[in-house]
Scaffold this motif. Structure first.
Motif, PDB file in Angstrom:
ATOM      1  N   PRO A 336     -40.486  46.006 124.138  1.00 58.79           N
ATOM      2  CA  PRO A 336     -40.649  45.966 122.676  1.00 58.79           C
ATOM      3  C   PRO A 336     -42.039  46.382 122.188  1.00 58.79           C
ATOM      4  N   GLY A 337     -42.037  47.126 121.070  1.00 55.95           N
ATOM      5  CA  GLY A 337     -43.288  47.463 120.392  1.00 55.95           C
ATOM      6  C   GLY A 337     -44.073  48.607 120.981  1.00 55.95           C
ATOM      7  N   VAL A 338     -43.504  49.363 121.911  1.00 56.88           N
ATOM      8  CA  VAL A 338     -44.233  50.475 122.542  1.00 56.88           C
ATOM      9  C   VAL A 338     -44.328  51.654 121.574  1.00 56.88           C
ATOM     10  N   VAL A 339     -45.486  52.306 121.564  1.00 57.40           N
ATOM     11  CA  VAL A 339     -45.711  53.496 120.755  1.00 57.40           C
ATOM     12  C   VAL A 339     -45.999  54.679 121.671  1.00 57.40           C
ATOM     13  N   ILE A 340     -45.200  55.740 121.532  1.00 62.86           N
ATOM     14  CA  ILE A 340     -45.427  56.984 122.265  1.00 62.86           C
ATOM     15  C   ILE A 340     -45.812  58.034 121.224  1.00 62.86           C
ATOM     16  N   GLU A 341     -47.043  58.492 121.256  1.00 60.76           N
ATOM     17  CA  GLU A 341     -47.497  59.438 120.237  1.00 60.76           C
ATOM     18  C   GLU A 341     -47.033  60.863 120.547  1.00 60.76           C
ATOM     19  N   SER A 342     -47.209  61.743 119.569  1.00 66.11           N
ATOM     20  CA  SER A 342     -46.742  63.133 119.668  1.00 66.11           C
ATOM     21  C   SER A 342     -47.278  63.818 120.926  1.00 66.11           C
ATOM     22  N   GLY A 343     -46.372  64.535 121.585  1.00 64.18           N
ATOM     23  CA  GLY A 343     -46.769  65.340 122.742  1.00 64.18           C
ATOM     24  C   GLY A 343     -46.919  64.581 124.036  1.00 64.18           C
ATOM     25  N   ALA A 344     -46.807  63.263 124.021  1.00 61.50           N
ATOM     26  CA  ALA A 344     -46.942  62.477 125.262  1.00 61.50           C
ATOM     27  C   ALA A 344     -45.686  62.624 126.118  1.00 61.50           C
ATOM     28  N   ASN A 354     -45.873  46.383 123.570  1.00 62.90           N
ATOM     29  CA  ASN A 354     -46.968  46.830 122.696  1.00 62.90           C
ATOM     30  C   ASN A 354     -47.940  47.798 123.366  1.00 62.90           C
ATOM     31  N   SER A 355     -47.491  48.466 124.432  1.00 64.69           N
ATOM     32  CA  SER A 355     -48.315  49.527 125.022  1.00 64.69           C
ATOM     33  C   SER A 355     -48.360  50.723 124.072  1.00 64.69           C
ATOM     34  N   LYS A 356     -49.424  51.510 124.213  1.00 66.89           N
ATOM     35  CA  LYS A 356     -49.562  52.709 123.382  1.00 66.89           C
ATOM     36  C   LYS A 356     -49.953  53.886 124.263  1.00 66.89           C
ATOM     37  N   ILE A 357     -49.127  54.925 124.252  1.00 63.52           N
ATOM     38  CA  ILE A 357     -49.411  56.143 125.004  1.00 63.52           C
ATOM     39  C   ILE A 357     -49.839  57.193 123.979  1.00 63.52           C
ATOM     40  N   CYS A 358     -51.106  57.534 123.980  1.00 65.95           N
ATOM     41  CA  CYS A 358     -51.672  58.387 122.925  1.00 65.95           C
ATOM     42  C   CYS A 358     -51.290  59.855 123.106  1.00 65.95           C
ATOM     43  N   ARG A 359     -51.647  60.654 122.123  1.00 65.65           N
ATOM     44  CA  ARG A 359     -51.246  62.056 122.050  1.00 65.65           C
ATOM     45  C   ARG A 359     -51.526  62.812 123.360  1.00 65.65           C
ATOM     46  N   ASN A 360     -50.479  63.509 123.821  1.00 68.74           N
ATOM     47  CA  ASN A 360     -50.589  64.426 124.966  1.00 68.74           C
ATOM     48  C   ASN A 360     -50.958  63.742 126.282  1.00 68.74           C
ATOM     49  N   ALA A 361     -50.885  62.412 126.332  1.00 75.15           N
ATOM     50  CA  ALA A 361     -51.092  61.710 127.602  1.00 75.15           C
ATOM     51  C   ALA A 361     -49.826  61.847 128.460  1.00 75.15           C
ATOM     52  N   VAL A 362     -49.970  61.658 129.759  1.00 75.11           N
ATOM     53  CA  VAL A 362     -48.840  61.792 130.681  1.00 75.11           C
ATOM     54  C   VAL A 362     -48.750  60.541 131.549  1.00 75.11           C
ATOM     55  N   VAL A 363     -47.545  59.975 131.615  1.00 78.04           N
ATOM     56  CA  VAL A 363     -47.292  58.809 132.465  1.00 78.04           C
ATOM     57  C   VAL A 363     -46.231  59.183 133.484  1.00 78.04           C
ATOM     58  N   GLY A 364     -46.537  58.980 134.776  1.00 79.75           N
ATOM     59  CA  GLY A 364     -45.556  59.169 135.834  1.00 79.75           C
ATOM     60  C   GLY A 364     -45.197  60.620 136.061  1.00 79.75           C
ATOM     61  N   GLY A 365     -44.084  60.815 136.772  1.00 77.08           N
ATOM     62  CA  GLY A 365     -43.625  62.163 137.092  1.00 77.08           C
ATOM     63  C   GLY A 365     -42.263  62.114 137.736  1.00 77.08           C
ATOM     64  N   ALA A 366     -41.744  63.258 138.103  1.00 80.34           N
ATOM     65  CA  ALA A 366     -40.414  63.330 138.712  1.00 80.34           C
ATOM     66  C   ALA A 366     -40.497  63.026 140.205  1.00 80.34           C
ATOM     67  N   GLY A 381     -49.830  45.498 125.998  1.00 79.95           N
ATOM     68  CA  GLY A 381     -50.964  45.855 125.151  1.00 79.95           C
ATOM     69  C   GLY A 381     -51.855  46.963 125.671  1.00 79.95           C
ATOM     70  N   THR A 382     -51.436  47.646 126.736  1.00 76.71           N
ATOM     71  CA  THR A 382     -52.250  48.727 127.307  1.00 76.71           C
ATOM     72  C   THR A 382     -52.325  49.936 126.367  1.00 76.71           C
ATOM     73  N   VAL A 383     -53.478  50.590 126.328  1.00 81.41           N
ATOM     74  CA  VAL A 383     -53.628  51.849 125.600  1.00 81.41           C
ATOM     75  C   VAL A 383     -54.043  52.933 126.591  1.00 81.41           C
ATOM     76  N   LEU A 384     -53.216  53.979 126.705  1.00 80.69           N
ATOM     77  CA  LEU A 384     -53.558  55.139 127.532  1.00 80.69           C
ATOM     78  C   LEU A 384     -54.081  56.217 126.594  1.00 80.69           C
ATOM     79  N   GLU A 385     -55.351  56.555 126.737  1.00 80.32           N
ATOM     80  CA  GLU A 385     -56.021  57.432 125.775  1.00 80.32           C
ATOM     81  C   GLU A 385     -55.463  58.861 125.792  1.00 80.32           C
ATOM     82  N   GLU A 386     -55.788  59.611 124.750  1.00 80.37           N
ATOM     83  CA  GLU A 386     -55.333  60.992 124.611  1.00 80.37           C
ATOM     84  C   GLU A 386     -55.676  61.837 125.832  1.00 80.37           C
ATOM     85  N   ASN A 387     -54.714  62.692 126.204  1.00 80.76           N
ATOM     86  CA  ASN A 387     -54.929  63.702 127.257  1.00 80.76           C
ATOM     87  C   ASN A 387     -55.265  63.112 128.620  1.00 80.76           C
TER      88      ASN A 387
END
Length: 396
Positions: A336-344, A354-366, A381-387
């Motif tokens: 609940p409450g997760v934010v995925i910004e544009s391009g992430a 309440n985690s936030k994945i900022c613009r163009n950040a990448v989490v994980g992979g195939a 509550g984690t914030v992963l910064e842009e790029n």
């Protein structure tokens, strides 16, 4: 105070730290961890109790209890707040005889709450764990127990031989009576694995708990002490076979897998189910989810309060999440409450509340079908910064 006598009550062990879930349980007890978009793990045994006609449940909490206590409240979401029913939270407390303090083990936790159980003078007590995902009719198990004149009945499920050494294994006679119990044997003699679900005659369990507490060498554990001791004392003990879906979600991989097994036209675990097997939860009033005309969603759960502008594929999107334009979420669980910004981009991940994945950040992979699953995880509550990048299998 006078309490109505009960044929059967349940005691739900919900105090586990859940250390194998790592960052997901740093601030949350394992039974309170979100699951399936709008539920928490404890909703499953609680709902099973209600659907089985068990209206009195003692919930034994210990680790990080605040969120769990608030969530359970007076039991209203599960219908356990009526005149002759209750969902009673039972934390450790100081007793006059000094045999108190933190719960030392599963058996000690029940021992410290003998007074609560005796209020209802039950014939039978069902012991449950708060960290499994499944649907089960406990009333059928209680009737089986009664029909076989057993002192204790243990729910079992057949597991692959290669996995059997991870469980308590019950060796049974042709009539399903138990003649031997082995706790995590190196060379298992059968594949009947204990599910940690027990039905006891209360008079038998009460005596066993008192004797166990008086043994200074005991680990105060059901699997290690109570069950073997009753067996050695000659009590009739039965195995109750369960062949439905059941998952111990005690690890990151098993929690991710259980969420993925909710998806698809014919899911491995059908959370919807029939009216008599509904899973109840404490849900807060949120607006309906919004899926933009430019969004693309395939084979996913999207809970209420969420907004989707990007692409979601084969994922669980919990309540009140936001997925921006051009973002991709694939094979992932958003709590609940997760934010995925544009391009992430988020793949093969569990994102804490309440985690936030900022613009163009990448989490994980195939990963390929034969590769070991590497699930990326963020704490609440984690914030992963842009790029920036969180690599497959990494935690933040």
């Amino acid at each position: 105070m006078h309490f109505q006598k009960k044929r059967c009550i349940a005691m739900l062990l919900a105090g586990g730290q859940g250390s194998r879930l790592k960052v997901l349980t740093e601030k949350t007890a394992k039974p309170a961890v979100p699951f399936g978009g709008k539920y928490r793990i404890i909703d499953f045994p609680l709902s099973n109790c209600v659907n089985s006609g068990i209206d009195t449940v003692g919930i034994l909490t210990q680790y990080q209890p605040l969120e769990l206590n608030e969530y359970i409240g007076n039991g209203q979401p599960w219908g356990l707040n009526k005149t002759h029913s209750c969902a009673q939270v039972l934390p450790p407390y100081e007793r006059h005889d000094k045999k108190s303090g933190w719960y030392k083990g599963t058996a000690n936790a029940i021992y410290q709450n003998i007074d609560f159980i005796e209020r209802f003078n039950p014939d039978y007590v069902v012991i449950l764990s708060g960290d499994h995902i499944y649907k089960m009719d406990y009333s059928a198990m209680v009737e089986y127990h009664e029909r076989n004149n057993a002192s204790c009945t243990i729910a079992v499920r057949d597991v692959p031989l290669a996995e059997a050494s991870r469980f308590g294994i019950l060796n049974t006679n042709p009539d399903s009576s138990i003649y031997e119990f082995e706790e995590k044997p190196a060379k298992p003699k059968s594949t009947n694995a204990s599910m940690g679900i027990y039905v006891f005659n209360w008079d038998v369990l009460r005596q066993a708990l008192i004797a166990d507490e008086e043994d200074p060498n005991s680990s105060n554990d059901f699997g290690k002490n109570i069950i073997p001791n009753l067996l050695n004392a000659g009590h009739k003990m039965m195995a109750y076979n369960f062949d439905g879906y059941w998952k111990d979600v005690g690890t990151i991989n098993s929690l991710w897998e259980a969420n993925m097994e909710l998806l698809g036209k014919n899911p491995e675990f059908n959370i919807r189910g029939a009216e008599h097997a509904r899973i109840y939860a404490r849900n807060y009033a949120l607006p309906s989810s919004y899926i933009d005309s430019n969004a693309k969603t395939v084979n996913c759960f999207i809970a209420e309060g969420s907004e989707v502008y990007g692409t979601v594929h084969h994922s669980i999107i919990s309540t009140d999440c936001s997925i921006g334009e051009g973002a991709l979420v694939e094979d992932s669980v958003l709590m609940p409450g997760v934010v995925i910004e544009s391009g992430a981009i988020v793949r093969h991940a569990i994102l804490g509340e309440n985690s936030k994945i900022c613009r163009n950040a990448v989490v994980g992979g195939a990963f390929g079908p034969k590769e070991k699953k590497k699930i990326s995880v963020t704490a609440k509550g984690t914030v992963l910064e842009e790029n920036t990048v969180l690599l497959p299998g990494e935690m933040l």
